[in-house]
Design a protein around this motif. Structure first.
Motif: not given
Lengths: 556, 263
Positions: A292-293, A337, A379, A391, A537, A539, B5, B7-14, B17-18, B43, B46, B59
């Motif tokens: 779920q991201g 993070e 939330m 965030r 990962y 880009d 929400e 935003k937080n849940e796609t928070a794979t900052e890994e 590119a984001e 990162k 990568e 990591r």
């Protein structure tokens, strides 16, 4: 990146409510724990309850089971190899016990298998020891103080945390073997924290009714891993370690017994056949699937490889409908993070508070409950603290610990975390941490018995890749325990199996062909291959420029 | 639900590119890449297109896989970093050192005695230390590596074990050592000798192992295993919680699942 001015101002709000919260804590008060009904109610905020996050598996032994999409994607994928192209008569490695994955479970298994007379190979995807085990911070549970504790309380706590769904036989084994594992570690020279008279320090941890968490600072997993790895390195005549060589397929023999694996050297891109009398699957978890991201605390190699391999030979799955989100993952600074902040902070007295500096949840709820409460606060109730990139998180008020337990406690108990934040100019003994739930643990996994055996003769399971002992939610300090208890058992039993029960027979990959056929019959047309081995990962812009037409190597 | 929400849940900052931010030049093994200034070295690599096989592990700064050394323009110093924990700087010249060969002695742990001579015998190169302190300077965990070597030479295993506790065995110390010491292997040996042979044993633990192995709790446990969920929930909810701030002398009032063993 130190806290911004905006965040520093918000910290002042936390500081304002702190003296009263400290006083309440001293008096033994604070936010009350939830009842079981309240817990059940708040769980609707948990990601597990998002129906669109999962789907039914269309094929295989657990066909029809609804689990996270990211896992189904891997199960409904083709082999990395063409089974017809592999020459199974060309054996490159041969051994009694072959262990896939050299983390805590695999390495413990190797030591015990060797002690029971087996020649062992450990095949690692990355370096020996690269695993979620080394990342475990807080501790390992065992009822070692029988004047106030017992395996029965350990059993009760664990089954309560697991929603009363845990496999009783596995759980019995876990709690009764626990003190033995601690003594094993002590005898191998692990530096567990002790009082001057040798009495083990134990901490109060989330979901447990007794202080039962044995620790080695906040790098308990690393201390355990490096100790048992060091011991494995002392036995090179019997324990061979292969690195950067993941298993990509299990090999059966004509009797239907597990008889080896196809290994892949990721650096030279060659495939090798390893023949064994018994195989132990100890590949760990799945955090790098980013279900779920979510961000994750997991190791780079945590891509659920073992689930895929064992599912293809017919081992069923259980409890994979639940995934554990650790309530306290770092959400600021963004460079780190997703990283774990151990429960021990809460165990030692740190409150979890919202943007108004108010407590909104008892800080020692089980992980799923605590995570759900944090998600709701951010939330639904709009009480989250915004980070500079938009965030939301909540505060973990670590400075309370020094006030409650004495100046310097944070530095002594959490040297790793202090060091990690210091790099960004944040002193967590004086400033709170900003946290949000992070994908942490695969609660379920492969079906196996308390002997480590699976439904396939000669195939054993140990550690996070297996499911059942934790039910629907694992409690703190039970994962390090799990890997060592079941790693030792799998090692012992696999060695015995290799000597007494293993049967010779012609090697085969027919099951892979059959699996491919099932995919086709179910109408699954896909170019996905599994196991994933490593997350990607890259880009997307770079990927667009990677135009090589027929690259069939490791990663593209 | 709210857009926050998502935003937080796609928070794979890994997924590097984001991340937006000003681009700065860095040199990866001499090749120049423009990367966002907010990224860690890992990162950023990568982002630049590297896909790690080696040089990447937890990591999270805990495993020692991503040791990195770098220089800055106009500066003769060599700096160290864990790629996953360190933010990029403009114009840095970097390379990873994912592996460095180091001698490791094989020993029989059971037969070791807790005396420094055991360490001297296994690692005679300990005395090749010239006290240059390059190991301490390169250590990404800020361990006083040379001091630990000195303590060992003086025979103080306990001090060496304590001071080296944060070691992640990345091997950077060995890569810089003029005396060619494998410091991190030597320290591992010291810690194991301390942990298993110098630190006092836990008496209560040894007792617990015997009693539990003896099956004394099996009946109680089997009863719980056969209790239905409803009753189990009741027992669970009613169990007495040990208060957080208590000493070792705390004893529960409810002794339902305890046996009379006092240590």
């Amino acid at each position: 990146m130190a806290y911004t001015e905006e965040l520093k101002n918000l910290i002042k709000v936390v500081e304002k409510t702190r003296p009263e919260r400290v006083e309440t804590k001293r008096m033994g008060g604070g936010f009350p724990p939830m009842s079981l009904e309240e817990r059940a109610d708040i769980l609707k905020y948990h990601p597990d309850f998002k129906e669109e996050g999962r789907r039914e598996i269309k094929i295989g032994p657990s066909k029809g089971y609804r689990i996270p999409n990211e896992m189904v994607d891997l199960l409904e994928a083709r082999s990395r190899v063409d089974p017809d192209a592999i020459d199974l008569s060309q054996i490159d490695y041969e051994t009694d016990v072959l262990i896939i994955g050299g983390g805590g479970a695999g390495t413990a298994a190797a030591l015990l298998a060797q002690e029971h007379g087996a020649k062992v190979i450990i095949a690692n995807k990355l370096r020996h020891g690269d695993s979620n085990t080394i990342m475990a911070e807080g501790g390992i549970q065992a009822a070692s103080k029988l004047e106030k504790d017992s395996p029965a309380y350990h059993y009760l706590d664990t089954i309560g945390g697991g929603h009363f769904k845990n496999d009783p036989e596995l759980l019995f084994t876990l709690v009764t073997e626990a003190p033995d594992v601690i003594q094993w570690l002590e005898d191998l020279g692990t530096m567990l924290y002790k009082f001057p008279d040798g009495r083990l320090e134990t901490l109060p941890l989330a979901g447990f009714c007794r202080k039962r968490g044995h620790t080695a600072g906040d790098t308990t997993g690393m201390e355990i891993m490096r100790t048992i790895r060091d011991e494995a390195r002392n036995r090179p005549d019997d324990i061979t370690v292969l690195e950067f060589s993941p298993a990509v397929e299990l090999i059966l023999n004509e009797q239907g017994h597990c008889a080896g694996v196809v290994l892949y050297n990721m650096e030279t891109e060659e495939y090798f056949i390893a023949k064994a009398k018994a195989v132990i699957m100890a590949t760990g978890g799945c955090g790098r699937l980013h279900i779920q991201g979510f961000m994750t605390t997991n190791h780079y190699g945590a891509t659920a490889d073992g689930l895929v391999l064992c599912y293809r030979v017919g081992v069923g799955l259980r409890f994979l409908h639940t995934v554990q989100y650790h309530p306290t993952g770092i959400i600021f600074p963004e460079q780190i993070e997703g990283a774990l902040v151990t429960e021990k902070f809460r165990g030692a007295g740190a409150n979890v508070v919202n943007i108004d500096g108010e407590q909104f949840v008892y800080e020692r709820e089980p992980r799923d409950v605590e995570s759900s409460a944090i998600i709701r606060e951010c939330m639904e109730r709009g009480k989250g603290v915004p980070t500079p990139i938009g965030r939301l998180g909540v505060w973990l008020d670590s400075p309370m610990i020094d006030i409650l337990l004495g100046e310097g406690t944070v530095k002594r108990q959490f040297p790793g975390k202090v060091n990690q934040f210091e790099r960004y100019g944040i002193d967590i003994s004086k400033e709170p941490m900003l946290i949000y739930p992070t994908l942490h643990y695969q609660n379920g996994g492969l079906e196996y018995k308390f002997s480590g055996e699976t439904s396939v003769p000669g195939l054993f399971v140990a550690g996070e890749v297996g499911g059942g002992v934790h039910g629907e939610n694992r409690l703190f300090g039970n994962s390090l325990l799990d890997v060592l208890v079941f790693g030792r058992i799998a090692g012992t039993n696999a060695a015995t199996y290799a000597q007494e029960k293993a049967k010779e027979g012609k090697l085969t990959l027919e099951h892979v062909k059959a699996y491919h056929k099932q995919l086709e019959e179910a109408g699954i047309v896909t170019d996905r291959v599994a196991p994933m081995l490593l997350p990607d990962y890259t880009d997307p812009k770079v990927r667009e420029r990677q135009l090589t037409a027929h690259y069939v190597g490791t990663l593209r | 639900m709210s857009s926050t929400e998502t935003k937080n849940e796609t928070a794979t900052e890994e997924i590097a590119a984001e991340i937006k931010g000003k681009l700065i030049p860095i040199y990866i093994m001499g090749h120049k890449y423009e990367v966002p200034e907010t990224l860690t070295i890992m990162k950023a690599m990568e982002y630049a297109g590297y896909k790690f096989i080696r040089g990447c592990g937890c990591r999270d700064g805990k495993c020692g896989a991503c040791s990195t050394v770098y220089r800055k323009p106009g500066d003769y110093h060599i700096y160290n970093a864990l790629a996953c924990q360190t933010q990029v700087e403009p114009e840095m010249y970097l390379t990873q050192i994912p592996f460095y060969p180091a001698n490791r002695a094989i020993y029989n742990y059971e037969e070791l005695t807790p005396v420094p001579e055991e360490i001297f015998k296994l690692y005679p190169e300990l005395f090749r230390c010239v006290a240059c302190n390059a190991c301490t300077k390169i250590c990404p965990k800020d361990i006083p590596v040379m001091d630990v070597v000195s303590y060992l030479k003086q025979g103080n295993i306990t001090k060496a074990a304590e001071l080296s506790f944060d070691c992640i065995q990345c091997g950077l110390c060995a890569s810089r050592c003029m005396g060619e010491l494998p410091q991190y292997h030597i320290f591992q040996l010291a810690r194991r000798i301390y942990g298993g042979k110098i630190a006092p044993k836990a008496k209560h633990l040894a007792e617990a192992v015997i009693v539990i192995k003896d099956g004394k709790y099996d009946e109680m446990l089997h009863e719980l295993m056969n209790t239905d969920e409803k009753e189990l929930r009741k027992i669970y909810e009613e169990r007495e919680l040990e208060p957080e701030i208590t000493g070792e002398d705390w004893r529960p009032k409810d002794r339902k699942f305890l046996l009379e063993v006092e240590s």
